[in-house]
Write a protein that holds these residues in place. Structure first.
Motif, PDB file in Angstrom:
ATOM      1  N   GLU A  48       0.834  -1.200   0.000  1.00 39.50           N
ATOM      2  CA  GLU A  48       0.000   0.000   0.000  1.00 39.50           C
ATOM      3  C   GLU A  48       0.867   1.248   0.000  1.00 39.50           C
ATOM      4  O   GLU A  48       0.535   2.262  -0.624  1.00 39.50           O
ATOM      5  CB  GLU A  48      -0.918  -0.007   1.222  1.00 39.50           C
ATOM      6  N   ALA A  49       2.003   1.154   0.672  1.00 40.43           N
ATOM      7  CA  ALA A  49       2.895   2.315   0.747  1.00 40.43           C
ATOM      8  C   ALA A  49       3.426   2.710  -0.625  1.00 40.43           C
ATOM      9  O   ALA A  49       3.632   3.894  -0.915  1.00 40.43           O
ATOM     10  CB  ALA A  49       4.054   2.014   1.690  1.00 40.43           C
ATOM     11  N   PHE A  50       3.652   1.743  -1.492  1.00 39.36           N
ATOM     12  CA  PHE A  50       4.175   2.034  -2.832  1.00 39.36           C
ATOM     13  C   PHE A  50       3.109   2.751  -3.666  1.00 39.36           C
ATOM     14  O   PHE A  50       3.434   3.653  -4.453  1.00 39.36           O
ATOM     15  CB  PHE A  50       4.617   0.743  -3.512  1.00 39.36           C
ATOM     16  N   GLY A  51       1.875   2.315  -3.556  1.00 41.60           N
ATOM     17  CA  GLY A  51       0.782   3.063  -4.167  1.00 41.60           C
ATOM     18  C   GLY A  51       0.448   2.724  -5.603  1.00 41.60           C
ATOM     19  O   GLY A  51      -0.243   3.497  -6.275  1.00 41.60           O
ATOM     20  N   ALA A  52       0.903   1.570  -6.100  1.00 40.99           N
ATOM     21  CA  ALA A  52       0.561   1.173  -7.464  1.00 40.99           C
ATOM     22  C   ALA A  52      -0.792   0.466  -7.487  1.00 40.99           C
ATOM     23  O   ALA A  52      -1.415   0.237  -6.448  1.00 40.99           O
ATOM     24  CB  ALA A  52       1.648   0.259  -8.024  1.00 40.99           C
ATOM     25  N   GLN A  53      -1.235   0.084  -8.703  1.00 44.16           N
ATOM     26  CA  GLN A  53      -2.488  -0.650  -8.872  1.00 44.16           C
ATOM     27  C   GLN A  53      -2.158  -2.139  -8.870  1.00 44.16           C
ATOM     28  O   GLN A  53      -1.556  -2.648  -9.820  1.00 44.16           O
ATOM     29  CB  GLN A  53      -3.155  -0.252 -10.193  1.00 44.16           C
ATOM     30  N   ARG A  54      -2.525  -2.835  -7.815  1.00 43.32           N
ATOM     31  CA  ARG A  54      -2.236  -4.260  -7.737  1.00 43.32           C
ATOM     32  C   ARG A  54      -3.396  -5.045  -8.349  1.00 43.32           C
ATOM     33  O   ARG A  54      -4.554  -4.811  -8.022  1.00 43.32           O
ATOM     34  CB  ARG A  54      -2.022  -4.701  -6.289  1.00 43.32           C
ATOM     35  N   PHE A  55      -3.056  -5.967  -9.260  1.00 48.44           N
ATOM     36  CA  PHE A  55      -4.101  -6.781  -9.864  1.00 48.44           C
ATOM     37  C   PHE A  55      -3.979  -8.233  -9.397  1.00 48.44           C
ATOM     38  O   PHE A  55      -2.918  -8.679  -8.957  1.00 48.44           O
ATOM     39  CB  PHE A  55      -4.094  -6.676 -11.394  1.00 48.44           C
ATOM     40  N   LEU A  56      -5.073  -8.943  -9.541  1.00 52.68           N
ATOM     41  CA  LEU A  56      -5.157 -10.309  -9.030  1.00 52.68           C
ATOM     42  C   LEU A  56      -4.328 -11.264  -9.876  1.00 52.68           C
ATOM     43  O   LEU A  56      -4.350 -11.217 -11.113  1.00 52.68           O
ATOM     44  CB  LEU A  56      -6.615 -10.780  -9.025  1.00 52.68           C
ATOM     45  N   VAL A  57      -3.593 -12.124  -9.187  1.00 51.56           N
ATOM     46  CA  VAL A  57      -2.883 -13.236  -9.817  1.00 51.56           C
ATOM     47  C   VAL A  57      -3.098 -14.460  -8.939  1.00 51.56           C
ATOM     48  O   VAL A  57      -3.462 -14.351  -7.765  1.00 51.56           O
ATOM     49  CB  VAL A  57      -1.369 -12.951  -9.974  1.00 51.56           C
ATOM     50  N   ASP A  58      -2.845 -15.606  -9.509  1.00 58.17           N
ATOM     51  CA  ASP A  58      -2.928 -16.834  -8.715  1.00 58.17           C
ATOM     52  C   ASP A  58      -1.763 -16.868  -7.730  1.00 58.17           C
ATOM     53  O   ASP A  58      -0.638 -16.482  -8.078  1.00 58.17           O
ATOM     54  CB  ASP A  58      -2.889 -18.050  -9.638  1.00 58.17           C
ATOM     55  N   ASP A  59      -2.024 -17.327  -6.516  1.00 58.34           N
ATOM     56  CA  ASP A  59      -0.955 -17.373  -5.511  1.00 58.34           C
ATOM     57  C   ASP A  59       0.157 -18.330  -5.891  1.00 58.34           C
ATOM     58  O   ASP A  59       1.309 -18.135  -5.495  1.00 58.34           O
ATOM     59  CB  ASP A  59      -1.520 -17.775  -4.143  1.00 58.34           C
ATOM     60  N   GLY A  60      -0.168 -19.351  -6.671  1.00 59.15           N
ATOM     61  CA  GLY A  60       0.837 -20.313  -7.072  1.00 59.15           C
ATOM     62  C   GLY A  60       1.168 -21.292  -5.964  1.00 59.15           C
ATOM     63  O   GLY A  60       0.845 -21.063  -4.788  1.00 59.15           O
ATOM     64  N   PRO A  61       1.807 -22.407  -6.297  1.00 61.59           N
ATOM     65  CA  PRO A  61       2.204 -23.396  -5.291  1.00 61.59           C
ATOM     66  C   PRO A  61       3.175 -22.788  -4.293  1.00 61.59           C
ATOM     67  O   PRO A  61       4.015 -21.964  -4.652  1.00 61.59           O
ATOM     68  CB  PRO A  61       2.863 -24.507  -6.110  1.00 61.59           C
ATOM     69  N   ARG A  62       3.091 -23.182  -3.067  1.00 58.72           N
ATOM     70  CA  ARG A  62       3.956 -22.621  -2.026  1.00 58.72           C
ATOM     71  C   ARG A  62       5.338 -23.261  -2.078  1.00 58.72           C
ATOM     72  O   ARG A  62       5.518 -24.432  -1.760  1.00 58.72           O
ATOM     73  CB  ARG A  62       3.338 -22.834  -0.646  1.00 58.72           C
ATOM     74  N   MET A  63       6.294 -22.467  -2.517  1.00 58.37           N
ATOM     75  CA  MET A  63       7.704 -22.820  -2.475  1.00 58.37           C
ATOM     76  C   MET A  63       8.026 -24.182  -3.110  1.00 58.37           C
ATOM     77  O   MET A  63       8.693 -25.009  -2.523  1.00 58.37           O
ATOM     78  CB  MET A  63       8.210 -22.817  -1.033  1.00 58.37           C
ATOM     79  N   ILE A  64       7.543 -24.393  -4.319  1.00 63.43           N
ATOM     80  CA  ILE A  64       7.906 -25.596  -5.051  1.00 63.43           C
ATOM     81  C   ILE A  64       8.963 -25.223  -6.066  1.00 63.43           C
ATOM     82  O   ILE A  64       8.720 -24.415  -6.966  1.00 63.43           O
ATOM     83  CB  ILE A  64       6.681 -26.216  -5.755  1.00 63.43           C
ATOM     84  N   LEU A  65      10.122 -25.816  -5.920  1.00 65.50           N
ATOM     85  CA  LEU A  65      11.230 -25.522  -6.814  1.00 65.50           C
ATOM     86  C   LEU A  65      11.286 -26.600  -7.883  1.00 65.50           C
ATOM     87  O   LEU A  65      11.445 -27.778  -7.590  1.00 65.50           O
ATOM     88  CB  LEU A  65      12.546 -25.474  -6.040  1.00 65.50           C
ATOM     89  N   GLU A  66      11.137 -26.188  -9.165  1.00 67.15           N
ATOM     90  CA  GLU A  66      11.200 -27.123 -10.274  1.00 67.15           C
ATOM     91  C   GLU A  66      12.125 -26.559 -11.338  1.00 67.15           C
ATOM     92  O   GLU A  66      11.964 -25.437 -11.789  1.00 67.15           O
ATOM     93  CB  GLU A  66       9.811 -27.348 -10.878  1.00 67.15           C
ATOM     94  N   ASN A  67      13.111 -27.382 -11.734  1.00 67.37           N
ATOM     95  CA  ASN A  67      14.047 -26.973 -12.778  1.00 67.37           C
ATOM     96  C   ASN A  67      14.698 -25.631 -12.471  1.00 67.37           C
ATOM     97  O   ASN A  67      14.878 -24.794 -13.357  1.00 67.37           O
ATOM     98  CB  ASN A  67      13.340 -26.909 -14.135  1.00 67.37           C
ATOM     99  N   GLY A  68      15.038 -25.420 -11.201  1.00 64.85           N
ATOM    100  CA  GLY A  68      15.727 -24.192 -10.825  1.00 64.85           C
ATOM    101  C   GLY A  68      14.821 -22.992 -10.696  1.00 64.85           C
ATOM    102  O   GLY A  68      15.290 -21.877 -10.516  1.00 64.85           O
ATOM    103  N   ARG A  69      13.493 -23.178 -10.792  1.00 68.27           N
ATOM    104  CA  ARG A  69      12.572 -22.052 -10.696  1.00 68.27           C
ATOM    105  C   ARG A  69      11.486 -22.349  -9.674  1.00 68.27           C
ATOM    106  O   ARG A  69      11.080 -23.492  -9.505  1.00 68.27           O
ATOM    107  CB  ARG A  69      11.881 -21.797 -12.042  1.00 68.27           C
ATOM    108  N   PHE A  70      11.000 -21.282  -9.051  1.00 72.54           N
ATOM    109  CA  PHE A  70       9.794 -21.389  -8.252  1.00 72.54           C
ATOM    110  C   PHE A  70       8.617 -21.145  -9.187  1.00 72.54           C
ATOM    111  O   PHE A  70       8.554 -20.115  -9.864  1.00 72.54           O
ATOM    112  CB  PHE A  70       9.804 -20.377  -7.107  1.00 72.54           C
ATOM    113  N   GLN A  71       7.693 -22.077  -9.216  1.00 67.33           N
ATOM    114  CA  GLN A  71       6.597 -21.997 -10.176  1.00 67.33           C
ATOM    115  C   GLN A  71       5.799 -20.720 -10.020  1.00 67.33           C
ATOM    116  O   GLN A  71       5.373 -20.112 -11.001  1.00 67.33           O
ATOM    117  CB  GLN A  71       5.686 -23.218 -10.024  1.00 67.33           C
ATOM    118  N   ALA A  72       5.570 -20.305  -8.789  1.00 64.28           N
ATOM    119  CA  ALA A  72       4.782 -19.092  -8.566  1.00 64.28           C
ATOM    120  C   ALA A  72       5.454 -17.857  -9.150  1.00 64.28           C
ATOM    121  O   ALA A  72       4.785 -16.859  -9.431  1.00 64.28           O
ATOM    122  CB  ALA A  72       4.541 -18.893  -7.068  1.00 64.28           C
ATOM    123  N   HIS A  73       6.765 -17.912  -9.341  1.00 63.18           N
ATOM    124  CA  HIS A  73       7.502 -16.778  -9.913  1.00 63.18           C
ATOM    125  C   HIS A  73       7.446 -16.774 -11.436  1.00 63.18           C
ATOM    126  O   HIS A  73       7.746 -15.750 -12.050  1.00 63.18           O
ATOM    127  CB  HIS A  73       8.960 -16.825  -9.444  1.00 63.18           C
TER     128      HIS A  73
END
Length: 610
Positions: free
Chosen positions: A552-577
């Motif tokens: 809220e402090a930053f003040g941008a327009q936040r839009f909805l995204v899927d939360d993604g799996p919690r901390m699942i690392l696959e092929n060197g990446r976090f899926q949620a990222h």
């Protein structure tokens, strides 16, 4: 073999005669192109439409051969023209230097002889006793060595540079002047001879075998011929390119060239044009498609793991370019510098009303993942935004070196990449045909820092109306208003299970941070040591590079995204990222991105700030 070129020949040379000869070769090239078109469109096409027989197939085979022959003639004659123009251009400078030396000789009443030596008259001088005497005249032979070269004339056993000197008699002041003129003459001639020999070798190589039959080997020879002309005439071609000018000035330069001149660059020196911001997208695409096989060949000769990684990616990219694509692909940049360069647009950014340019982030380089995954993000955006407004182009911009690991992630790469991104965006503004195009800058992961850094430069990101920050570790800003487009035009997608959006500040992170007692592969923190804060502490809105853009402090327009799996690392990446762009995994995020890019932000599905 020594060139017979003399100073008299260089003086009298009409370089315009070389360019006129080049124009004649260009006429032959154009005639061959027209004849090829006639064979392909009027003859082969009609034969295919009206005839189905073995004899028709045999005739089509002969027509295809004739078409290849015309194409070969067109290309080779075009290369001759470029070489002749390059020869004229490169000879102009030594000719200018020679003529200046001859003018200086005439003004000093010196005589330039057939062999290039320079005679000078006697002169009155004052000797050491104060008496006036006449120092005799003489002759100076030119020396091609430059002032810092090893000594020649004047060394022991060789004549003095000042033959007017004798005993206590002061040197004739004309001697040094004559020597200077003679040196300039011989150096100009030597330079012209080297240029002449270089072009003669290239032009002699532009010969077809008797009984022309354009085979695969012949086409490979065309590639060698093009490379030879590029190497020989490179200086001539490069001198005309306004690299130091603005993208708008470059566009004007390109528009002011004749079609023949543009074709010279596109065919012979595509590497000079393909990455030049301000050149229209269609021309950049043509140049880069022409340059891609050359770059592939260069990397194949280099060897090594880095070259192989880039080479594999380029082969994959070539395969995509060879297939029909909707939206159509435009290759706006390609290179092997650093971790590799690639700029690909889905849709024509010069014709589209809506244009997005996405900057990828952490771990991105020119490799197979870039072609299969990173490029797909731009493609998905093009498809989604195209449903909102068909006049859309979506670009992935890998025009900088992104950090490959978080443990080496600093602001430096973003600071180096930001000016290049802004120049690219300025080029889009210069070439877009719409009166007021809608342009969106997208930064994902570390790429959001690059976009944020670019936005904070003087004047902001040229032409940009909206900014989208996805999976951001911060943009080196405390407020959305710092990004120059107004806080209502800064949009943020941050999955709650995306660890990059929760990266602690450096002071909080210490040596590293740990999730679940295991070493975090993002920061490389030592296993079993928990330092810093809880990643999901909602009360702390500072992240790795400043204020959390989703806060809220930053003040941008936040839009909805899927939360993604919690901390699942696959092929060197976090899926949620990695799922923000993918409509199959996160439809709501992809649709939100599409609505922003397509100019309908009012259709966003919004989410509360953190």
């Amino acid at each position: 073999m020594t060139s017979p070129l003399t100073w008299q020949m260089l003086r009298d040379l009409e370089t315009s005669a070389l360019t006129r000869a080049g124009d004649r070769w260009h006429e032959v090239s154009n005639r061959a192109a027209a004849d090829r078109g006639q064979v392909d469109r009027a003859m082969s096409a009609k034969l295919r439409e009206t005839q189905e027989s073995e004899s028709a197939e045999a005739a089509l085979g002969k027509l295809r051969r004739l078409s290849r022959n015309f194409q070969y003639v067109r290309t080779e004659c075009g290369l001759v023209r470029t070489a002749l123009n390059g020869l004229a251009g490169d000879l102009a400078e030594p000719q200018r230097r020679l003529k200046q030396a001859l003018e200086d000789a005439a003004s000093l009443n010196f005589t330039v002889h057939e062999d290039g030596s320079v005679s000078y008259p006697a002169s009155e001088v004052t000797d050491m006793t104060g008496a006036r005497r006449k120092a005799p005249g003489g002759s100076s032979q030119g020396d091609a060595r430059l002032p810092l070269d090893p000594p020649g004339l004047g060394s022991p056993g060789q004549p003095s540079l000042y033959p007017g000197y004798a005993g206590f008699m002061p040197a004739n002041p004309n001697a040094a002047k004559a020597q200077d003129v003679a040196d300039r003459i011989v150096r100009a001639v030597q330079s012209a001879r080297e240029i002449d020999a270089r072009y003669a070798k290239t032009l002699n190589g532009l010969k077809a075998e008797k009984g022309l039959d354009v085979t695969a080997a012949t086409l490979k020879d065309v590639g060698r011929d093009t490379a030879d002309v590029r190497s020989t005439a490179g200086t001539y071609l490069a001198e005309g390119v306004p690299e130091a000018k603005s993208p708008a000035e470059r566009k004007k330069w390109w528009d002011d060239l004749t079609e023949e001149q543009r074709q010279e660059y596109l065919k012979v020196a595509p590497d000079l044009i393909g990455g030049l911001d301000g050149i229209p997208a269609a021309s950049r695409d043509e140049a880069n498609r022409n340059y891609l096989p050359v770059l592939i060949d260069e990397l194949a000769r280099q060897g090594g793991d880095d070259a192989k990684t880039k080479l594999d990616a380029l082969h994959m990219l070539q395969g995509k370019l060879d297939k029909p694509s909707h939206p159509p692909m435009f290759l706006l940049g390609i290179g092997d510098e650093g971790n590799g360069r690639a700029i690909v647009s889905y849709g024509n950014p010069d014709a589209s009303r809506h244009v997005a340019a996405y900057v990828p982030g952490l771990g991105t380089k020119l490799d197979s993942d870039f072609v299969t995954d990173t490029m797909k993000r731009a493609y998905d955006t093009a498809l989604g935004a195209g449903e909102v407004d068909p006049s859309t182009a979506s670009i992935v911009w890998l025009g900088y070196d992104a950090p490959q690991h978080v443990d080496v992630m600093t602001k430096g790469d973003a600071q180096r990449g930001a000016p290049a991104y802004n120049e690219f965006m300025s080029g889009l503004s210069a070439t877009n045909a719409n009166e007021n195009p809608h342009v969106t800058a997208i930064g994902h992961s570390y790429g959001s820092l690059t976009v944020g850094t670019a936005a904070k430069e003087a004047g902001g990101i040229p032409g940009v109306d909206d900014v989208i920050l996805l999976g951001s570790p911060g943009v080196d800003a405390q407020k959305a208003t710092e990004l120059g487009v107004g806080k209502d035009h800064v949009f943020v997608g941050a999955a709650d299970n995306d660890p990059v959006t929760h990266l602690p500040t450096k002071s909080e992170a210490g040596l590293g941070w740990v999730l679940g007692g295991a070493q975090n592969p993002l920061l490389g923190g030592p296993a079993g040591i928990e330092v810093g804060r809880d990643l999901f502490d909602a009360g702390n809105d500072d992240v790795y590079f400043g204020k959390d853009p989703a806060s809220e402090a930053f003040g941008a327009q936040r839009f909805l995204v899927d939360d993604g799996p919690r901390m699942i690392l696959e092929n060197g990446r976090f899926q949620a990222h990695s799922q923000y762009f993918d409509p199959e995994i996160d439809r709501v995020s992809a649709d939100n991105i599409a609505n922003i890019v397509g100019g309908r932000p009012e259709d966003l599905v919004r989410e509360k700030h953190r």
